[in-house]
Write a protein that holds these residues in place. Sequence first.
Motif, PDB file in Angstrom:
ATOM      1  N   PHE A  65      -0.363   9.065  11.519  1.00 33.18           N
ATOM      2  CA  PHE A  65       1.098   8.950  11.539  1.00 33.18           C
ATOM      3  C   PHE A  65       1.711  10.307  11.172  1.00 33.18           C
ATOM      4  O   PHE A  65       1.032  11.209  10.711  1.00 33.18           O
ATOM      5  CB  PHE A  65       1.537   7.852  10.544  1.00 33.18           C
ATOM      6  N   SER A  73       3.530   8.995   4.426  1.00 32.01           N
ATOM      7  CA  SER A  73       4.103   8.186   3.348  1.00 32.01           C
ATOM      8  C   SER A  73       3.401   6.839   3.200  1.00 32.01           C
ATOM      9  O   SER A  73       3.411   6.255   2.120  1.00 32.01           O
ATOM     10  CB  SER A  73       5.607   7.986   3.580  1.00 32.01           C
ATOM     11  N   VAL A  74       2.768   6.355   4.274  1.00 30.00           N
ATOM     12  CA  VAL A  74       2.039   5.084   4.156  1.00 30.00           C
ATOM     13  C   VAL A  74       0.739   5.301   3.386  1.00 30.00           C
ATOM     14  O   VAL A  74       0.431   4.575   2.444  1.00 30.00           O
ATOM     15  CB  VAL A  74       1.725   4.487   5.551  1.00 30.00           C
ATOM     16  N   ARG A  80       0.398  -0.262  -1.304  1.00 26.96           N
ATOM     17  CA  ARG A  80       0.065  -0.961  -0.062  1.00 26.96           C
ATOM     18  C   ARG A  80      -1.329  -1.556  -0.110  1.00 26.96           C
ATOM     19  O   ARG A  80      -2.209  -1.070  -0.806  1.00 26.96           O
ATOM     20  CB  ARG A  80       0.201  -0.002   1.122  1.00 26.96           C
ATOM     21  N   GLN A  90       0.130   4.386  19.370  1.00 27.80           N
ATOM     22  CA  GLN A  90       0.821   5.645  19.085  1.00 27.80           C
ATOM     23  C   GLN A  90       1.410   5.643  17.673  1.00 27.80           C
ATOM     24  O   GLN A  90       1.724   4.584  17.133  1.00 27.80           O
ATOM     25  CB  GLN A  90       1.988   5.834  20.063  1.00 27.80           C
ATOM     26  N   ALA A  91       1.615   6.838  17.130  1.00 31.06           N
ATOM     27  CA  ALA A  91       2.251   6.963  15.824  1.00 31.06           C
ATOM     28  C   ALA A  91       3.615   6.276  15.814  1.00 31.06           C
ATOM     29  O   ALA A  91       4.028   5.685  14.814  1.00 31.06           O
ATOM     30  CB  ALA A  91       2.391   8.431  15.448  1.00 31.06           C
ATOM     31  N   THR A  92       4.311   6.322  16.957  1.00 29.77           N
ATOM     32  CA  THR A  92       5.644   5.714  17.018  1.00 29.77           C
ATOM     33  C   THR A  92       5.600   4.191  16.926  1.00 29.77           C
ATOM     34  O   THR A  92       6.603   3.574  16.603  1.00 29.77           O
ATOM     35  CB  THR A  92       6.332   6.087  18.343  1.00 29.77           C
ATOM     36  N   LEU A  95       6.710   2.406  13.524  1.00 29.69           N
ATOM     37  CA  LEU A  95       8.105   2.157  13.154  1.00 29.69           C
ATOM     38  C   LEU A  95       8.554   0.732  13.451  1.00 29.69           C
ATOM     39  O   LEU A  95       9.079   0.050  12.573  1.00 29.69           O
ATOM     40  CB  LEU A  95       9.032   3.154  13.838  1.00 29.69           C
ATOM     41  N   GLU A  98       7.046  -1.594  10.989  1.00 27.71           N
ATOM     42  CA  GLU A  98       7.661  -1.449   9.667  1.00 27.71           C
ATOM     43  C   GLU A  98       9.028  -2.103   9.632  1.00 27.71           C
ATOM     44  O   GLU A  98       9.421  -2.701   8.636  1.00 27.71           O
ATOM     45  CB  GLU A  98       7.782   0.032   9.300  1.00 27.71           C
ATOM     46  N   ARG A  99       9.770  -1.964  10.736  1.00 26.67           N
ATOM     47  CA  ARG A  99      11.109  -2.541  10.771  1.00 26.67           C
ATOM     48  C   ARG A  99      11.055  -4.060  10.725  1.00 26.67           C
ATOM     49  O   ARG A  99      12.003  -4.701  10.283  1.00 26.67           O
ATOM     50  CB  ARG A  99      11.840  -2.079  12.047  1.00 26.67           C
ATOM     51  N   GLY A 101       9.263  -5.643   8.821  1.00 26.75           N
ATOM     52  CA  GLY A 101       9.160  -5.947   7.388  1.00 26.75           C
ATOM     53  C   GLY A 101       8.087  -6.951   7.039  1.00 26.75           C
ATOM     54  O   GLY A 101       8.087  -7.509   5.944  1.00 26.75           O
ATOM     55  N   SER A 102       7.142  -7.192   7.948  1.00 28.96           N
ATOM     56  CA  SER A 102       6.175  -8.260   7.687  1.00 28.96           C
ATOM     57  C   SER A 102       4.744  -7.746   7.527  1.00 28.96           C
ATOM     58  O   SER A 102       3.798  -8.509   7.618  1.00 28.96           O
ATOM     59  CB  SER A 102       6.242  -9.301   8.797  1.00 28.96           C
ATOM     60  N   PHE A 103       4.592  -6.485   7.284  1.00 26.06           N
ATOM     61  CA  PHE A 103       3.239  -5.945   7.110  1.00 26.06           C
ATOM     62  C   PHE A 103       3.240  -4.952   5.960  1.00 26.06           C
ATOM     63  O   PHE A 103       4.107  -4.077   5.889  1.00 26.06           O
ATOM     64  CB  PHE A 103       2.780  -5.248   8.402  1.00 26.06           C
ATOM     65  N   ASN A 104       2.285  -5.106   5.056  1.00 26.99           N
ATOM     66  CA  ASN A 104       2.244  -4.232   3.883  1.00 26.99           C
ATOM     67  C   ASN A 104       0.876  -3.577   3.732  1.00 26.99           C
ATOM     68  O   ASN A 104       0.469  -3.221   2.629  1.00 26.99           O
ATOM     69  CB  ASN A 104       2.615  -5.034   2.620  1.00 26.99           C
TER      70      ASN A 104
END
Lengths: 202, 202
Positions: A65, A73-74, A80, A90-92, A95, A98-99, A101-104
């Motif tokens: 990433f 940052s991850v 985590r 892909q690195a993209t 996002l 992450e948006r 919000g259901s994976f940690n």
Amino acid sequence: MARVDFPEPVKALIAELKRLPGIGPRSAERMAVWFLQSPKAEPAALSQALLHAKESIVACPICGFFATKSFCSVCDDLKRDDQMICVVEQATDVLPLERSGSFNGRYHCLGGKLSPLDRVSPEDLNISQLLQRIDAHRSEVEIILALGSDVEGEATANYLADMLRGKNCRITRIAQGLPAGGGLEHADELTLMRALQGRRSF
Amino acid sequence: MARVDFPEPVKALIAELKRLPGIGPRSAERMAVWFLQSPKAEPAALSQALLHAKESIVACPICGFFATKSFCSVCDDLKRDDQMICVVEQATDVLPLERSGSFNGRYHCLGGKLSPLDRVSPEDLNISQLLQRIDAHRSEVEIILALGSDVEGEATANYLADMLRGKNCRITRIAQGLPAGGGLEHADELTLMRALQGRRSF
């Protein structure tokens, strides 16, 4: 008579803008003129942002990433869950996940997908790094394949499943089915077939 | 948990790209990632081209077209016909006329068109410069109005015609009618009406 054209610096700018993905000659021309004429345009700011981004951004050596420091940052986040690694193309792709919000857990960016037509073979992807990450784990780790559902995504998922067999990991794959908000009338047959196959008790 | 996002330099680059005309958030993101990941991307070249174009391009003080030296290449050209001035809305409108290869006179760029809704009034356009150019001519000059055929273009043409009345000039306007290669079935009623009105003996 000599044909009048844009002066050389404008032509050079148009040529550079035309190289951007999704930008054709006409859009490039419109942008170049906007840069020169619009009071809102700040070519110096874009110029600076380009140089700064290119200089300061590297791929995270662990997951691939975007990173500004040694790790992203991850990977830097101690809170985590180490027991889950979500594999994306892909690195993209990190996002949107992450948006949601259901994976940690952690991520692993392959840097592409297997595609013989585009001459992308397994050696071109960050697969050996993924195997090393799994080997470094003492306990079982869940590998979540979050790859596209196109032919290349399927092929990559199958190849990874083959490679990971026998490793100390559990392989899962994100569900395929009806997209949120979509009615049955807009779903294609393959999507409906997979939605039926993946049905869960209600 | 803290939501992971692009690092700050990437976000700054996306913000700058998003300001470009016709570029939305998703295109800006795609371009930024392309700059960082594609081997073909040359952010330094675009950065340089932006600064160079902005520094070296000025509006020609005579006609308003792009210039790198004191005057633009049209105004500098001694071989062009001084007896014809083609009035266009924007400096960019000069290029398609030049590409048609059918005009060898001078140009005058108004820098916009009259539009009360956008608060563009006659003082905002290079109209007084045009009157001065006509006054400086000893012999009669032909003023060709090559403005758009939308409401604002029509209003600007009518306003200019009023202003130029009594000056030593002949006012003409480029023809309106069927576009080249277009069939009658695709032409709207207004275009057909004007095409009929502007008919010429064959």
